[in-house]
Motif scaffolding. Structure first.
Motif, PDB file in Angstrom:
ATOM      1  N   LEU A 115       0.833  -1.206   0.000  1.00  0.00           N
ATOM      2  CA  LEU A 115       0.000   0.000   0.000  1.00  0.00           C
ATOM      3  C   LEU A 115       0.871   1.260   0.000  1.00  0.00           C
ATOM      4  O   LEU A 115       0.526   2.250  -0.649  1.00  0.00           O
ATOM      5  CB  LEU A 115      -0.941   0.000   1.198  1.00  0.00           C
ATOM      6  N   VAL A 116       2.001   1.220   0.703  1.00  0.00           N
ATOM      7  CA  VAL A 116       2.921   2.368   0.702  1.00  0.00           C
ATOM      8  C   VAL A 116       3.366   2.671  -0.718  1.00  0.00           C
ATOM      9  O   VAL A 116       3.336   3.825  -1.176  1.00  0.00           O
ATOM     10  CB  VAL A 116       4.142   2.094   1.599  1.00  0.00           C
ATOM     11  N   ARG A 117       3.774   1.640  -1.457  1.00  0.00           N
ATOM     12  CA  ARG A 117       4.252   1.841  -2.830  1.00  0.00           C
ATOM     13  C   ARG A 117       3.114   2.342  -3.733  1.00  0.00           C
ATOM     14  O   ARG A 117       3.334   3.171  -4.612  1.00  0.00           O
ATOM     15  CB  ARG A 117       4.842   0.539  -3.368  1.00  0.00           C
ATOM     16  N   PHE A 118       1.900   1.833  -3.491  1.00  0.00           N
ATOM     17  CA  PHE A 118       0.767   2.278  -4.301  1.00  0.00           C
ATOM     18  C   PHE A 118       0.461   3.746  -4.041  1.00  0.00           C
ATOM     19  O   PHE A 118       0.256   4.525  -4.986  1.00  0.00           O
ATOM     20  CB  PHE A 118      -0.466   1.421  -4.022  1.00  0.00           C
ATOM     21  N   VAL A 119       0.409   4.135  -2.759  1.00  0.00           N
ATOM     22  CA  VAL A 119       0.130   5.534  -2.409  1.00  0.00           C
ATOM     23  C   VAL A 119       1.207   6.445  -2.991  1.00  0.00           C
ATOM     24  O   VAL A 119       0.904   7.518  -3.534  1.00  0.00           O
ATOM     25  CB  VAL A 119       0.034   5.696  -0.879  1.00  0.00           C
ATOM     26  N   ASN A 120       2.456   6.015  -2.899  1.00  0.00           N
ATOM     27  CA  ASN A 120       3.530   6.836  -3.470  1.00  0.00           C
ATOM     28  C   ASN A 120       3.397   6.958  -4.987  1.00  0.00           C
ATOM     29  O   ASN A 120       3.792   7.975  -5.573  1.00  0.00           O
ATOM     30  CB  ASN A 120       4.896   6.255  -3.097  1.00  0.00           C
ATOM     31  N   GLY A 121       2.841   5.932  -5.618  1.00  0.00           N
ATOM     32  CA  GLY A 121       2.573   6.013  -7.050  1.00  0.00           C
ATOM     33  C   GLY A 121       1.530   7.074  -7.369  1.00  0.00           C
ATOM     34  O   GLY A 121       1.662   7.833  -8.338  1.00  0.00           O
ATOM     35  N   THR A 122       0.475   7.143  -6.546  1.00  0.00           N
ATOM     36  CA  THR A 122      -0.540   8.182  -6.741  1.00  0.00           C
ATOM     37  C   THR A 122       0.054   9.570  -6.524  1.00  0.00           C
ATOM     38  O   THR A 122      -0.201  10.504  -7.300  1.00  0.00           O
ATOM     39  CB  THR A 122      -1.721   7.967  -5.780  1.00  0.00           C
ATOM     40  N   LEU A 123       0.869   9.722  -5.472  1.00  0.00           N
ATOM     41  CA  LEU A 123       1.483  11.019  -5.200  1.00  0.00           C
ATOM     42  C   LEU A 123       2.419  11.426  -6.335  1.00  0.00           C
ATOM     43  O   LEU A 123       2.480  12.613  -6.696  1.00  0.00           O
ATOM     44  CB  LEU A 123       2.230  10.982  -3.864  1.00  0.00           C
TER      45      LEU A 123
END
Length: 326
Positions: free
Chosen positions: A285-293
């Motif tokens: 989820l951390v990597r996914f959120v960073n992808g959105t950011l």
């Protein structure tokens, strides 16, 4: 008959005279003008209390650059145990509050929760679930953010949460999505121009915040009142129960926007980099959120969100650049 009427009238007149005499002879009221106009100080908000001096604690472990996070995945169909569970549920559970004007607050007309943090959370939900509105909000106080993440009662926290080494011992963070700075909010003409002027003054802060820690550290002579949320700080300042509020300039601007007699003063007390809080171990989820950011930095969405909600702070400084640890 005429005699009886006269007798009755005489009796009535005598009774009235006796009552009048009795009224005139009654002792005057002992209530004075001062008592009738006595001022009662308004009650403090619920859970408000003076802050106690913090006990000495060992410094937190050095985590290097606390703002460095996991590199984002470039796969839009990225999967993982946490991501898959959220998609199966069909909604993203987001922890925030409704007392941070400009960042997360309830619109008084529509009743919807809006603001900068809300818009960021909706971008994450849109990328993850294909619908920006598939969000469930859990209302949290600042002191409850870490516990909610540790207990996994929320998927993420988007609530003006400053990234620190101390917090990273308990939770994980995204990259920085907003850079704030702690300052001071006062009434115009208060004579308070900076943190040095807070000595002997009453200052409102919210429990569980870095703002509280910094005032205790940099101005121990201040008298601190802690409350549950920043809206309560606004109330006690307007009621003259405190002399100042100190927290991030972004939050203070939201309070000042509600009262033309308030002004943000002083130099920066401490930098406050905001990150999305995520439970430890949920690296997918951390990597996914960073992808959105990363996406919203590059496609102009971040600037659009800033201009919609934070234009009162001035022209957009542009999104903070990410730092990665892998």
């Amino acid at each position: 008959m005429r005699r009886r009427i006269l007798q009755c009238c005489s009796a009535i007149a005598l009774t009235a005279a006796m009552l009048g005499a009795s009224a005139c002879s009654a002792p005057p009221s002992e209530t004075t003008n001062a008592e009738r106009t006595a001022y009662t100080e308004p009650p403090l908000p619920g859970k408000a209390e003076p802050a106690t001096s913090p006990q000495a604690a060992p410094p937190p472990a050095n985590c290097g650059d606390p703002t460095a996070s996991l590199r984002p995945s470039r796969d839009p169909e990225q999967s993982g145990p946490t991501i898959d569970a959220i998609r199966a549920r069909g909604r993203l559970v987001v922890g925030l509050d409704t007392g941070s004007n400009l960042f997360s607050f309830r619109d008084p007309i529509s009743g919807t929760i809006e603001g900068f943090d809300v818009a960021i959370a909706k971008e994450i939900a849109g990328d993850l679930l294909g619908d920006r509105e598939r969000v469930e909000y859990r209302i949290l106080g600042s002191a409850d953010r870490e516990m909610a993440l540790q207990n996994k009662t929320v998927d993420i926290v988007a609530k003006t949460m400053t990234i620190t080494c101390q917090r990273r011992q308990k939770v994980t963070f995204s990259t920085v999505y907003f850079q704030a700075n702690q300052r001071i909010l006062v009434l115009k003409g208060s004579g308070i121009d900076g943190i040095a002027d807070l000595a002997g003054k009453r200052v409102c802060v919210v429990k569980g915040t870095t703002s509280l820690q910094h005032i205790q550290q940099y101005q121990p002579a201040a008298s601190l009142l802690t409350v549950a949320n920043w809206a309560d700080c606004l109330v006690v300042l307007q009621q003259r129960q405190v002399d100042a509020i100190s927290t991030d300039d972004s939050i203070l601007a939201g309070l000042a926007a509600q009262d033309p007699y308030l002004v943000v003063v002083g130099a920066t007390i401490s930098p406050e980099p905001y990150g999305i809080g995520i439970p430890k171990g949920n690296d997918d989820l951390v990597r996914f959120v960073n992808g959105t950011l990363e996406r919203i930095r590059n496609d102009g969405t971040w600037n659009a969100i800033y201009n919609q909600w934070l234009a009162v702070l001035g022209s957009s400084p542009g999104p903070p650049q990410p730092r990665y640890e892998d």
